[in-house]
Design a protein around this motif. Structure first.
Motif, short mmCIF file in Angstrom:
data_model
loop_
_atom_site.label_atom_id
_atom_site.label_comp_id
_atom_site.label_asym_id
_atom_site.label_seq_id
_atom_site.Cartn_x
_atom_site.Cartn_y
_atom_site.Cartn_z
N THR A 17 0.83 -1.21 0.00
CA THR A 17 0.00 0.00 0.00
C THR A 17 0.86 1.26 0.00
OG1 THR A 17 -1.68 -1.22 1.22
CG2 THR A 17 -1.90 1.17 1.20
N TYR A 18 1.93 1.24 0.81
CA TYR A 18 2.80 2.42 0.87
C TYR A 18 3.52 2.66 -0.46
CZ TYR A 18 6.45 5.66 2.22
OH TYR A 18 7.27 6.75 2.26
N ILE A 20 2.64 1.87 -3.46
CA ILE A 20 1.72 2.39 -4.49
C ILE A 20 1.52 3.89 -4.32
CG2 ILE A 20 -0.63 2.32 -5.38
CD1 ILE A 20 -0.74 -0.60 -4.30
N ARG A 21 1.44 4.33 -3.08
CA ARG A 21 1.22 5.75 -2.83
C ARG A 21 2.49 6.56 -3.00
NH1 ARG A 21 -2.22 4.60 2.66
NH2 ARG A 21 -4.29 4.94 1.83
N MET A 22 3.61 5.93 -2.65
CA MET A 22 4.87 6.68 -2.57
C MET A 22 5.56 6.82 -3.93
SD MET A 22 8.36 6.10 -2.43
CE MET A 22 8.81 4.55 -1.66
N PRO A 24 4.68 7.01 -7.18
CA PRO A 24 4.31 8.05 -8.14
C PRO A 24 4.61 9.47 -7.65
CG PRO A 24 2.52 6.50 -7.81
CD PRO A 24 3.52 6.24 -6.74
N LEU A 25 4.72 9.65 -6.33
CA LEU A 25 5.00 10.98 -5.80
C LEU A 25 6.50 11.28 -5.77
CD1 LEU A 25 2.65 11.77 -2.77
CD2 LEU A 25 3.02 13.14 -4.81
N LEU A 84 -19.80 11.54 3.19
CA LEU A 84 -19.51 10.17 3.63
C LEU A 84 -20.11 9.90 5.00
CD1 LEU A 84 -15.72 9.84 2.76
CD2 LEU A 84 -17.70 9.54 1.30
N LEU B 48 -3.88 2.48 6.78
CA LEU B 48 -4.70 3.66 6.54
C LEU B 48 -5.46 3.57 5.22
CD1 LEU B 48 -5.08 6.29 8.24
CD2 LEU B 48 -3.60 7.42 6.60
N TYR B 80 -4.65 4.69 -5.55
CA TYR B 80 -3.81 5.66 -4.85
C TYR B 80 -2.63 6.11 -5.71
CZ TYR B 80 -6.27 4.18 -0.62
OH TYR B 80 -7.23 3.90 0.30
N SER B 84 -1.71 9.86 -6.34
CA SER B 84 -0.39 10.42 -6.06
C SER B 84 0.17 11.11 -7.30
CB SER B 84 0.57 9.32 -5.60
OG SER B 84 0.26 8.94 -4.27
N SER B 104 3.11 10.58 1.48
CA SER B 104 2.62 9.44 0.69
C SER B 104 1.81 8.47 1.53
CB SER B 104 3.79 8.64 0.11
OG SER B 104 4.54 9.42 -0.74
N PHE B 105 2.27 8.27 2.76
CA PHE B 105 1.64 7.30 3.64
C PHE B 105 0.14 7.57 3.82
CE2 PHE B 105 0.33 6.38 8.05
CZ PHE B 105 0.36 4.99 7.97
N ASN B 107 -2.00 9.34 1.68
CA ASN B 107 -2.78 9.80 0.53
C ASN B 107 -4.00 8.90 0.31
OD1 ASN B 107 -3.49 11.40 -1.60
ND2 ASN B 107 -2.00 10.55 -3.03
N THR B 108 -5.03 9.09 1.13
CA THR B 108 -6.27 8.31 1.00
C THR B 108 -7.24 9.03 0.06
OG1 THR B 108 -7.45 9.47 2.77
CG2 THR B 108 -6.01 7.67 3.44
N GLU B 110 -10.08 10.40 0.61
CA GLU B 110 -10.67 11.62 1.15
C GLU B 110 -9.63 12.73 1.32
OE1 GLU B 110 -11.00 8.59 2.52
OE2 GLU B 110 -12.99 8.15 1.71
#
Lengths: 104, 234
Positions: A17-18, A20-22, A24-25, A84, B48, B80, B84, B104-105, B107-108, B110
């Motif tokens: 999960t991290y 995937i988020r990290m 691209p940034l 929500l 998260l 995500y 991002s 980054s941790f 980035n949900t 919402e």
């Protein structure tokens, strides 16, 4: 659940999960060129959440009838663009109300 | 106190309240499925992500392989990556590599939605504030649900079970109403998911793979039939 069985799962979940988020940034800062890939990525959230919600939501309360009441309320309020929090609470209240009616 | 940081904290409060009720349900379900409250909190504090955690739970409890777990998380959380990518264009000069690694941790869906809706660029103070309140809400809600969830009367517990799905519907339906392609993708994914549940043979496929197959097929069909034009909102 034993910690020995649990920890590898939670580590895999958190790392995937991290990343995937990290990535691209940080690493890939160039925009995606392919229109197909861009569209595919933008449709993914809707497809995932749709597949996760149905039919699972119908079993989320332990009774199809009360779950149906919650779904109907949630769909109507979401459709109107409610927040929500509003939708989540209203769905819970609808389930509780349906449970009350069934007890009568 | 930094003004931007306080503004971020404040913008995070409605998100935190929404998370509180949903993660309460997650904590309750996790403990009901055989995890300890500490394990439930550890999942929330390190992940998260509502959808990923909900999908991960049955895989853990059912003893699925780690590869299936990784693939499931990859598919469910692929969105995500797109967020991002999109948010990267909105960050100001204060967001160096270290700050990006930290933000980054959190980035949900919402947090991304609120940050994207800010006028102009966003900086590290604002984003650190914006990620803190939802993180606390998500973790505290899981703790409360895990510890106190089983103490609640049965009718309250079953009513709370639907909270997370209410949140999912509130995320997908407004864009589905406005955009035909989104409507198509959601309906296709739901139809496929129903087939995997009710058609004999197909219903033996495990929950993680069902989500992967439905999501990839529906999003690919959507992308093939309705490719987005340059500059469309993600």
């Amino acid at each position: 659940m034993s910690w020995n069985a649990f920890l590898p799962y939670v580590a895999v979940m958190a790392v995937v999960t991290y990343l995937i988020r990290m990535l691209p940034l940080t690493a890939f800062r160039r925009p995606i060129r392919s229109r197909f890939v861009q569209s595919f990525l933008s449709y993914i959230p809707f497809a995932v959440l749709g597949a996760m919600t149905f039919p699972e939501v119908l079993y989320s309360t332990g009774d199809l009838r009360t779950a149906a009441a919650g779904v109907i309320v949630a769909v109507l309020l979401s459709w109107q663009g409610k927040s929500l929090l509003t939708v989540a609470i209203a769905a819970c209240l609808a389930v509780a109300a349906a449970q009350g009616i069934l007890l009568l | 106190m930094n003004k931007e940081w306080l503004k971020g904290l404040r913008h995070g409060i409605p998100i935190a309240l929404g998370y509180l009720s949903v993660s309460f349900a997650f904590g309750m379900k996790a403990v009901g499925d055989g995890l300890t409250w500490l394990q439930a909190v550890l999942i929330s504090a390190t992940n998260l992500t509502s959808a990923g955690q909900m999908a991960g739970l049955p895989l853990m409890v059912g003893g699925a392989g780690l590869a299936e777990m990784a693939l499931t998380q990859l598919t469910i959380n692929l969105r995500y990556g797109l967020m991002s990518l999109s948010l990267g264009r909105k960050l100001d000069g204060s967001m160096g590599t270290l700050q990006r690694l930290i933000f980054s941790f959190a980035n949900t869906d919402e947090i991304f939605a609120v940050a994207s809706a800010q006028p102009g660029t966003v900086g590290k103070h604002y984003l650190y504030g914006l990620m803190l309140t939802p993180f606390l809400g998500w973790t505290a809600g899981t703790l409360l649900g895990g510890v106190a969830g089983t103490l609640l009367p049965a009718f309250v517990r079953s009513a709370l079970g639907i909270a997370i799905y209410g949140m999912f519907l509130a995320i997908i339906l407004p864009p589905a109403r406005k955009r035909k392609p989104v409507r198509f993708v959601v309906l296709l994914a739901v139809t496929m998911s129903l087939c995997f549940r009710y058609i004999p043979g197909l219903n033996r496929v495990s929950s993680g793979f069902v989500i992967i197959i439905c999501a990839v097929a529906a999003a690919a069909a959507g992308a093939a039939l309705y490719p987005e034009k340059e500059g469309d909102a993600p």
